[in-house]
Write a protein that holds these residues in place. Structure first.
Motif, mmCIF file in Angstrom:
data_model
loop_
_atom_site.group_PDB
_atom_site.id
_atom_site.type_symbol
_atom_site.label_atom_id
_atom_site.label_comp_id
_atom_site.label_asym_id
_atom_site.label_seq_id
_atom_site.Cartn_x
_atom_site.Cartn_y
_atom_site.Cartn_z
ATOM 1 N N GLY A 69 5.737 -0.130 -23.285
ATOM 2 C CA GLY A 69 5.289 0.340 -24.589
ATOM 3 C C GLY A 69 3.792 0.235 -24.772
ATOM 4 O O GLY A 69 3.105 -0.524 -24.092
ATOM 5 N N SER A 70 3.287 1.017 -25.691
ATOM 6 C CA SER A 70 1.860 0.987 -25.996
ATOM 7 C C SER A 70 1.666 0.652 -27.463
ATOM 8 O O SER A 70 2.516 0.940 -28.302
ATOM 9 C CB SER A 70 1.210 2.339 -25.674
ATOM 10 O OG SER A 70 1.795 3.362 -26.458
ATOM 11 N N ALA A 71 0.550 0.015 -27.756
ATOM 12 C CA ALA A 71 0.225 -0.345 -29.132
ATOM 13 C C ALA A 71 -1.285 -0.379 -29.267
ATOM 14 O O ALA A 71 -2.010 -0.641 -28.310
ATOM 15 C CB ALA A 71 0.821 -1.698 -29.486
ATOM 16 N N SER A 72 -1.752 -0.121 -30.461
ATOM 17 C CA SER A 72 -3.185 -0.227 -30.707
ATOM 18 C C SER A 72 -3.505 -1.674 -31.058
ATOM 19 O O SER A 72 -2.651 -2.400 -31.579
ATOM 20 C CB SER A 72 -3.593 0.693 -31.857
ATOM 21 O OG SER A 72 -3.061 0.212 -33.083
ATOM 22 N N PRO A 73 -4.710 -2.128 -30.760
ATOM 23 C CA PRO A 73 -5.088 -3.496 -31.127
ATOM 24 C C PRO A 73 -4.912 -3.779 -32.615
ATOM 25 O O PRO A 73 -4.520 -4.880 -33.000
ATOM 26 C CB PRO A 73 -6.560 -3.569 -30.705
ATOM 27 C CG PRO A 73 -6.668 -2.596 -29.582
ATOM 28 C CD PRO A 73 -5.755 -1.459 -29.960
ATOM 29 N N SER A 74 -5.187 -2.789 -33.454
ATOM 30 C CA SER A 74 -5.048 -3.020 -34.893
ATOM 31 C C SER A 74 -3.584 -3.199 -35.281
ATOM 32 O O SER A 74 -3.258 -4.020 -36.148
ATOM 33 C CB SER A 74 -5.662 -1.861 -35.681
ATOM 34 O OG SER A 74 -5.018 -0.636 -35.378
ATOM 35 N N GLU A 75 -2.692 -2.440 -34.634
ATOM 36 C CA GLU A 75 -1.261 -2.612 -34.891
ATOM 37 C C GLU A 75 -0.814 -4.015 -34.503
ATOM 38 O O GLU A 75 -0.089 -4.683 -35.247
ATOM 39 C CB GLU A 75 -0.454 -1.585 -34.091
ATOM 40 C CG GLU A 75 -0.466 -0.183 -34.640
ATOM 41 C CD GLU A 75 0.338 0.763 -33.776
ATOM 42 O OE1 GLU A 75 1.080 1.587 -34.343
ATOM 43 O OE2 GLU A 75 0.229 0.679 -32.534
ATOM 44 N N MET A 76 -1.265 -4.451 -33.328
ATOM 45 C CA MET A 76 -0.867 -5.762 -32.853
ATOM 46 C C MET A 76 -1.441 -6.861 -33.731
ATOM 47 O O MET A 76 -0.767 -7.847 -34.044
ATOM 48 C CB MET A 76 -1.342 -5.946 -31.407
ATOM 49 C CG MET A 76 -0.620 -7.056 -30.661
ATOM 50 S SD MET A 76 1.117 -6.672 -30.371
ATOM 51 C CE MET A 76 1.901 -8.068 -31.176
ATOM 52 N N LEU A 85 1.724 -7.927 -22.273
ATOM 53 C CA LEU A 85 1.442 -7.049 -21.140
ATOM 54 C C LEU A 85 1.826 -5.637 -21.562
ATOM 55 O O LEU A 85 2.835 -5.078 -21.142
ATOM 56 C CB LEU A 85 2.230 -7.501 -19.906
ATOM 57 C CG LEU A 85 1.855 -8.877 -19.359
ATOM 58 C CD1 LEU A 85 2.801 -9.282 -18.233
ATOM 59 C CD2 LEU A 85 0.420 -8.895 -18.863
ATOM 60 N N LEU A 86 1.000 -5.074 -22.429
ATOM 61 C CA LEU A 86 1.243 -3.757 -23.000
ATOM 62 C C LEU A 86 0.051 -2.850 -22.727
ATOM 63 O O LEU A 86 -1.018 -3.308 -22.322
ATOM 64 C CB LEU A 86 1.456 -3.870 -24.519
ATOM 65 C CG LEU A 86 2.611 -4.745 -25.007
ATOM 66 C CD1 LEU A 86 2.525 -4.906 -26.518
ATOM 67 C CD2 LEU A 86 3.949 -4.143 -24.613
ATOM 68 N N ASN A 87 0.249 -1.574 -22.986
ATOM 69 C CA ASN A 87 -0.851 -0.618 -22.894
ATOM 70 C C ASN A 87 -1.520 -0.512 -24.261
ATOM 71 O O ASN A 87 -0.871 -0.146 -25.242
ATOM 72 C CB ASN A 87 -0.325 0.762 -22.479
ATOM 73 C CG ASN A 87 0.276 0.742 -21.093
ATOM 74 O OD1 ASN A 87 -0.279 0.143 -20.181
ATOM 75 N ND2 ASN A 87 1.423 1.391 -20.934
ATOM 76 N N PHE A 88 -2.792 -0.854 -24.322
ATOM 77 C CA PHE A 88 -3.524 -0.771 -25.577
ATOM 78 C C PHE A 88 -4.435 0.455 -25.575
ATOM 79 O O PHE A 88 -5.073 0.773 -24.571
ATOM 80 C CB PHE A 88 -4.356 -2.034 -25.806
ATOM 81 C CG PHE A 88 -3.529 -3.226 -26.176
ATOM 82 C CD1 PHE A 88 -3.104 -3.407 -27.480
ATOM 83 C CD2 PHE A 88 -3.164 -4.151 -25.218
ATOM 84 C CE1 PHE A 88 -2.332 -4.500 -27.824
ATOM 85 C CE2 PHE A 88 -2.390 -5.249 -25.552
ATOM 86 C CZ PHE A 88 -1.976 -5.421 -26.866
ATOM 87 N N SER A 89 -4.484 1.108 -26.713
ATOM 88 C CA SER A 89 -5.298 2.310 -26.846
ATOM 89 C C SER A 89 -6.770 1.939 -26.963
ATOM 90 O O SER A 89 -7.160 1.217 -27.883
ATOM 91 C CB SER A 89 -4.865 3.093 -28.092
ATOM 92 O OG SER A 89 -5.773 4.130 -28.352
ATOM 93 N N PRO A 90 -7.622 2.424 -26.038
ATOM 94 C CA PRO A 90 -9.051 2.090 -26.106
ATOM 95 C C PRO A 90 -9.747 2.710 -27.308
ATOM 96 O O PRO A 90 -10.806 2.267 -27.717
ATOM 97 C CB PRO A 90 -9.602 2.653 -24.798
ATOM 98 C CG PRO A 90 -8.660 3.756 -24.437
ATOM 99 C CD PRO A 90 -7.307 3.296 -24.896
ATOM 100 N N SER A 91 -9.132 3.731 -27.889
ATOM 101 C CA SER A 91 -9.763 4.402 -29.029
ATOM 102 C C SER A 91 -9.710 3.576 -30.295
ATOM 103 O O SER A 91 -10.356 3.890 -31.277
ATOM 104 C CB SER A 91 -9.076 5.750 -29.281
ATOM 105 O OG SER A 91 -7.713 5.563 -29.604
ATOM 106 N N ASP A 92 -8.932 2.489 -30.242
ATOM 107 C CA ASP A 92 -8.780 1.658 -31.440
ATOM 108 C C ASP A 92 -9.250 0.245 -31.159
ATOM 109 O O ASP A 92 -8.680 -0.718 -31.609
ATOM 110 C CB ASP A 92 -7.316 1.657 -31.886
ATOM 111 C CG ASP A 92 -7.138 1.017 -33.256
ATOM 112 O OD1 ASP A 92 -8.057 1.123 -34.074
ATOM 113 O OD2 ASP A 92 -6.085 0.401 -33.478
ATOM 114 N N ALA A 93 -10.281 0.113 -30.364
ATOM 115 C CA ALA A 93 -10.758 -1.210 -29.971
ATOM 116 C C ALA A 93 -11.257 -1.974 -31.181
ATOM 117 O O ALA A 93 -11.794 -1.407 -32.122
ATOM 118 C CB ALA A 93 -11.885 -1.072 -28.949
ATOM 119 N N VAL A 94 -11.045 -3.298 -31.146
ATOM 120 C CA VAL A 94 -11.505 -4.151 -32.236
ATOM 121 C C VAL A 94 -12.474 -5.186 -31.692
ATOM 122 O O VAL A 94 -12.494 -5.471 -30.511
ATOM 123 C CB VAL A 94 -10.308 -4.851 -32.921
ATOM 124 C CG1 VAL A 94 -9.447 -3.830 -33.622
ATOM 125 C CG2 VAL A 94 -9.494 -5.650 -31.938
#
Length: 235
Positions: free
Chosen positions: A203-210, A226-235
């Motif tokens: 699964g993938s999640a954005s850092p903000s979601e997590m 150990l997930l795929n994080f979207s680089p477009s939503d970096a925090v």
């Protein structure tokens, strides 16, 4: 010496309570040596001492609360012997015979209100079949949940199927380990009572979601993602 032999109690004359205590002591020692997930058949031999010992020990529910998933008949027998005590259940439900996997999981979940710890490797088919069960008792005792889905299930429409894991919700869940689930699917189990959380892709999640999810876990002590994080939503 002859007097000692004459007065020594035979196995058949040992009090029922003493036999039960002996059995519980053996189980305690084996669990201390081999871990909490040691299979109940490790101490099966003590039930063969004599018929009376077998009857007493098989009726001692505390000896059979640690259930390893094997054949359906064995699983049923262990669930019956454990009576109403809390259960620790672990094993595989991902054999080539998915119909049997489904039957075993349904049988396990028919005792859902007693399960304290559940660690399974399971097929997607068995999990989906569980959503067809009209009524499953709430898992009010479940403190530790570890589910690995094999093979990895990819939903064709890309939509989350939160019903799959919602059956495992518990108000006292402390430890959660989920492997090979979509992030959206696991959200019903991401509760405020967790102290240990491990999530492993795909699964993938954005850092903000997590980050938002983690804010709702004030008691969390251990986190492994150990997930795929979207680089477009970096925090």
């Amino acid at each position: 010496m002859s007097d000692l032999i004459a007065t020594a109690p035979t196995f058949g004359r040992i009090p029922t309570e003493t036999i039960a205590v002996i059995g519980e002591h053996i189980v305690k020692e084996m669990r201390a040596e081999h871990g909490d997930k040691v299979a109940s058949d490790r101490w099966w031999s003590i039930t063969q001492t004599c018929r009376r010992w077998r009857d007493v020990l098989c009726d001692s529910a505390a000896l059979w609360t640690n259930v390893t998933i094997k054949g359906i008949d064995y699983l049923q027998e262990m669930l019956v012997r454990s009576k109403k005590l809390p259960l620790t259940i672990h094993g595989s439900l991902c054999s080539d015979d998915d119909q049997t996997n489904c039957k075993k999981l349904r049988l396990i979940m028919s005792h859902s209100s007693r399960i304290r710890s559940l660690c399974i490797t399971v097929s997607p088919g068995a999990l989906k079949d569980l959503t067809e069960v009209p009524h499953i008792s709430e898992m009010n005792k479940l403190e530790a949940l570890d589910i690995t889905q094999i093979p990895i299930e990819t939903l064709e429409d890309g939509m989350p199927n939160t019903d799959i894991l919602s059956r495992f919700q518990s108000p006292v869940l402390r430890s959660l380990r989920l492997t090979h689930f979509q992030f959206d699917d696991v959200q019903p189990l991401l509760c405020s009572t967790l102290t240990t959380l491990t999530l492993t892709g795909p699964g993938s999640a954005s850092p903000s979601e997590m980050a938002q999810v983690l804010q709702g876990m004030p008691d969390l002590e251990s986190l492994n993602l150990l997930l795929n994080f979207s680089p477009s939503d970096a925090v």
